[in-house]
Design a protein around this motif. Structure first.
Motif, PDB file in Angstrom:
ATOM      1  N   MET A  52     -38.495  55.690 -47.162  1.00  0.00           N
ATOM      2  CA  MET A  52     -37.724  56.300 -48.233  1.00  0.00           C
ATOM      3  C   MET A  52     -38.502  57.329 -49.049  1.00  0.00           C
ATOM      4  O   MET A  52     -37.914  58.206 -49.658  1.00  0.00           O
ATOM      5  N   LEU A  53     -39.821  57.184 -49.092  1.00  0.00           N
ATOM      6  CA  LEU A  53     -40.645  58.043 -49.947  1.00  0.00           C
ATOM      7  C   LEU A  53     -41.394  59.076 -49.102  1.00  0.00           C
ATOM      8  O   LEU A  53     -42.316  58.729 -48.354  1.00  0.00           O
ATOM      9  N   LYS A  54     -41.030  60.339 -49.233  1.00  0.00           N
ATOM     10  CA  LYS A  54     -41.610  61.390 -48.400  1.00  0.00           C
ATOM     11  C   LYS A  54     -43.131  61.506 -48.516  1.00  0.00           C
ATOM     12  O   LYS A  54     -43.806  61.774 -47.517  1.00  0.00           O
ATOM     13  N   PRO A  55     -43.734  61.329 -49.708  1.00  0.00           N
ATOM     14  CA  PRO A  55     -45.195  61.440 -49.782  1.00  0.00           C
ATOM     15  C   PRO A  55     -45.927  60.404 -48.923  1.00  0.00           C
ATOM     16  O   PRO A  55     -47.101  60.599 -48.588  1.00  0.00           O
ATOM     17  N   LEU A  56     -45.244  59.318 -48.583  1.00  0.00           N
ATOM     18  CA  LEU A  56     -45.867  58.270 -47.776  1.00  0.00           C
ATOM     19  C   LEU A  56     -45.450  58.330 -46.307  1.00  0.00           C
ATOM     20  O   LEU A  56     -45.844  57.477 -45.516  1.00  0.00           O
ATOM     21  N   ALA A  57     -44.642  59.345 -45.962  1.00  0.00           N
ATOM     22  CA  ALA A  57     -44.096  59.411 -44.604  1.00  0.00           C
ATOM     23  C   ALA A  57     -45.187  59.605 -43.551  1.00  0.00           C
ATOM     24  O   ALA A  57     -45.078  59.095 -42.433  1.00  0.00           O
ATOM     25  N   GLY A  58     -46.243  60.339 -43.884  1.00  0.00           N
ATOM     26  CA  GLY A  58     -47.309  60.568 -42.916  1.00  0.00           C
ATOM     27  C   GLY A  58     -48.016  59.285 -42.525  1.00  0.00           C
ATOM     28  O   GLY A  58     -48.304  59.062 -41.339  1.00  0.00           O
ATOM     29  N   TYR A  59     -48.295  58.463 -43.515  1.00  0.00           N
ATOM     30  CA  TYR A  59     -48.939  57.180 -43.233  1.00  0.00           C
ATOM     31  C   TYR A  59     -48.021  56.297 -42.414  1.00  0.00           C
ATOM     32  O   TYR A  59     -48.454  55.653 -41.448  1.00  0.00           O
ATOM     33  N   LEU A  60     -46.754  56.279 -42.783  1.00  0.00           N
ATOM     34  CA  LEU A  60     -45.782  55.490 -42.014  1.00  0.00           C
ATOM     35  C   LEU A  60     -45.776  55.925 -40.558  1.00  0.00           C
ATOM     36  O   LEU A  60     -45.794  55.088 -39.649  1.00  0.00           O
ATOM     37  N   GLU A  61     -45.759  57.224 -40.328  1.00  0.00           N
ATOM     38  CA  GLU A  61     -45.703  57.731 -38.957  1.00  0.00           C
ATOM     39  C   GLU A  61     -46.918  57.304 -38.152  1.00  0.00           C
ATOM     40  O   GLU A  61     -46.800  56.922 -36.978  1.00  0.00           O
ATOM     41  N   SER A  62     -48.092  57.333 -38.771  1.00  0.00           N
ATOM     42  CA  SER A  62     -49.301  56.931 -38.046  1.00  0.00           C
ATOM     43  C   SER A  62     -49.274  55.448 -37.705  1.00  0.00           C
ATOM     44  O   SER A  62     -49.666  55.052 -36.598  1.00  0.00           O
ATOM     45  N   VAL A  63     -48.816  54.619 -38.642  1.00  0.00           N
ATOM     46  CA  VAL A  63     -48.725  53.179 -38.392  1.00  0.00           C
ATOM     47  C   VAL A  63     -47.687  52.893 -37.311  1.00  0.00           C
ATOM     48  O   VAL A  63     -47.900  52.058 -36.417  1.00  0.00           O
ATOM     49  N   GLN A  64     -46.562  53.599 -37.384  1.00  0.00           N
ATOM     50  CA  GLN A  64     -45.496  53.379 -36.413  1.00  0.00           C
ATOM     51  C   GLN A  64     -45.905  53.831 -35.019  1.00  0.00           C
ATOM     52  O   GLN A  64     -45.589  53.173 -34.015  1.00  0.00           O
ATOM     53  N   THR A  65     -46.639  54.947 -34.939  1.00  0.00           N
ATOM     54  CA  THR A  65     -47.124  55.439 -33.643  1.00  0.00           C
ATOM     55  C   THR A  65     -48.067  54.419 -33.000  1.00  0.00           C
ATOM     56  O   THR A  65     -48.001  54.164 -31.790  1.00  0.00           O
ATOM     57  N   LYS A  66     -48.927  53.844 -33.823  1.00  0.00           N
ATOM     58  CA  LYS A  66     -49.845  52.828 -33.311  1.00  0.00           C
ATOM     59  C   LYS A  66     -49.084  51.587 -32.846  1.00  0.00           C
ATOM     60  O   LYS A  66     -49.387  51.018 -31.791  1.00  0.00           O
ATOM     61  N   ALA A  67     -48.074  51.185 -33.616  1.00  0.00           N
ATOM     62  CA  ALA A  67     -47.278  50.010 -33.240  1.00  0.00           C
ATOM     63  C   ALA A  67     -46.559  50.238 -31.914  1.00  0.00           C
ATOM     64  O   ALA A  67     -46.436  49.322 -31.088  1.00  0.00           O
ATOM     65  N   ALA A  68     -46.100  51.463 -31.695  1.00  0.00           N
ATOM     66  CA  ALA A  68     -45.351  51.773 -30.473  1.00  0.00           C
ATOM     67  C   ALA A  68     -46.207  51.655 -29.222  1.00  0.00           C
ATOM     68  O   ALA A  68     -45.665  51.547 -28.106  1.00  0.00           O
ATOM     69  N   ARG A  69     -47.540  51.667 -29.372  1.00  0.00           N
ATOM     70  CA  ARG A  69     -48.425  51.552 -28.210  1.00  0.00           C
ATOM     71  C   ARG A  69     -48.573  50.101 -27.743  1.00  0.00           C
ATOM     72  O   ARG A  69     -49.137  49.856 -26.667  1.00  0.00           O
ATOM     73  N   ARG A  70     -48.104  49.173 -28.543  1.00  0.00           N
ATOM     74  CA  ARG A  70     -48.215  47.763 -28.148  1.00  0.00           C
ATOM     75  C   ARG A  70     -47.338  47.484 -26.932  1.00  0.00           C
ATOM     76  O   ARG A  70     -46.363  48.207 -26.671  1.00  0.00           O
ATOM     77  N   PRO A  71     -47.646  46.423 -26.177  1.00  0.00           N
ATOM     78  CA  PRO A  71     -46.784  46.061 -25.047  1.00  0.00           C
ATOM     79  C   PRO A  71     -45.336  45.858 -25.508  1.00  0.00           C
ATOM     80  O   PRO A  71     -45.088  45.229 -26.542  1.00  0.00           O
ATOM     81  N   PHE A  72     -44.417  46.422 -24.746  1.00  0.00           N
ATOM     82  CA  PHE A  72     -43.004  46.365 -25.121  1.00  0.00           C
ATOM     83  C   PHE A  72     -42.501  44.942 -25.350  1.00  0.00           C
ATOM     84  O   PHE A  72     -41.785  44.692 -26.337  1.00  0.00           O
ATOM     85  N   PRO A  73     -42.833  43.975 -24.494  1.00  0.00           N
ATOM     86  CA  PRO A  73     -42.361  42.604 -24.746  1.00  0.00           C
ATOM     87  C   PRO A  73     -42.823  42.044 -26.099  1.00  0.00           C
ATOM     88  O   PRO A  73     -42.094  41.281 -26.748  1.00  0.00           O
ATOM     89  N   GLU A  74     -44.030  42.436 -26.541  1.00  0.00           N
ATOM     90  CA  GLU A  74     -44.516  41.974 -27.844  1.00  0.00           C
ATOM     91  C   GLU A  74     -43.684  42.577 -28.977  1.00  0.00           C
ATOM     92  O   GLU A  74     -43.356  41.882 -29.960  1.00  0.00           O
TER      93      GLU A  74
END
Length: 208
Positions: A52-74
Motif C-alpha cells: 500500500m505504501l509506495k516508498p516501501l514498494a522497492g523493499y517489498l519487491e526485493s523480498v517478494q522476488t527472493k520468496a519466488a525463488r523458493r521451491p514451488f511446493p513450499e
C-alpha cells in the motif's frame, strides 16, 4: 469452513493444477509470483506494508522476488496453511482474506482462455455483495460520472455520485462486479448508460 478458507483451498488446488509458470490476471505475474505475493503478505510484516505504501514498494519487491525463488511446493504449502499464529492477519483471516482469496483464485482461473464463471452459493454471493458495497466507493472514486452497481435479482447500490453527470449502471452477479471493482476486465457484466460514459467507467484505474 468459512468462505476465506474454502477459497484458499481452491486457490492452492488451481495453482497446483496449472503450474508455477501459468499466467494470471495480475499483470505480468505468473502463478509463482502470485504465490510469493501471498506468502509475503501473510508472513513478512516487515515488507507487506509496501503493498500500500509506495516508498516501501522497492523493499517489498526485493523480498517478494527472493520468496519466488523458493521451491514451488513450499510456496503452495505456505499459502495453504495461511497466516501463522503471530501474523496480524491471523485473528481477522475470515474477513480480511475472503475477498483476497476469492479474487486471486479467479486470477488463476481466468488467466487463460476458455474460463467460465463459477456458480457460487447464494450465501457466498451475499457476502461478496456486502464487501462490494463497502469498497465500491473506493474503486470507482475517480469516475467523472455517477456509477451504480446492480444485480440481476434487483439489488443496487450507487457507489459514486457526480452531481450533474450521466449515470452508468454495471449489472452482474456480486462476484463478477467485485472482480471488476478490483480492476479485473475478464468478467461477465452488462452496462447501461451513455456509450461514452460507459467506456470511461470501464477504462478507469480501479486500483484501491
Amino acid at each position: 469452513m468459512n468462505m476465506a478458507q474454502r477459497e484458499r483451498r481452491a486457490l492452492v488446488d488451481a495453482m497446483s493444477t496449472v503450474g508455477p509458470d501459468a499466467p494470471t490476471l495480475c499483470g505480468d505475474w505468473t502463478v509463482r509470483d502470485l504465490a510469493a505475493h501471498l506468502v509475503v503478505r501473510e508472513r513478512r510484516p516487515d515488507a507487506s506494508p509496501g503493498i500500500m505504501l509506495k516508498p516501501l514498494a522497492g523493499y517489498l519487491e526485493s523480498v517478494q522476488t527472493k520468496a519466488a525463488r523458493r521451491p514451488f511446493p513450499e510456496l503452495l504449502e505456505d499459502v495453504r496453511t495461511g497466516p501463522p499464529w503471530w501474523s496480524p492477519l491471523k485473528p481477522v483471516d475470515a474477513v480480511a482474506n475472503m475477498t483476497e482469496m476469492f479474487v486471486h483464485h479467479e486470477d488463476v482461473r481466468r488467466g487463460a482462455p476458455g474460463w467460465a464463471p463459477r456458480e457460487l452459493p447464494a450465501a457466498d454471493e451475499a457476502k461478496l455483495w456486502t464487501m462490494l458495497r463497502r469498497m465500491g466507493k473506493m474503486a470507482y472514486r475517480k469516475s467523472p460520472v455517477t456509477v451504480e452497481l446492480a444485480t440481476p435479482d434487483g439489488r443496487n447500490a450507487v457507489v459514486h455520485t457526480k452531481s450533474g453527470t450521466a449515470k452508468v449502471t454495471l449489472t452482474g452477479k456480486p462476484s463478477e462486479l467485485l472482480l471488476h471493482a478490483f480492476g479485473r476486465d475478464e468478467v461477465r457484466i452488462e452496462t447501461a448508460g451513455d456509450p461514452e460514459a460507459v467506456r470511461t467507467v470501464l477504462s478507469l484505474d480501479r486500483s484501491v
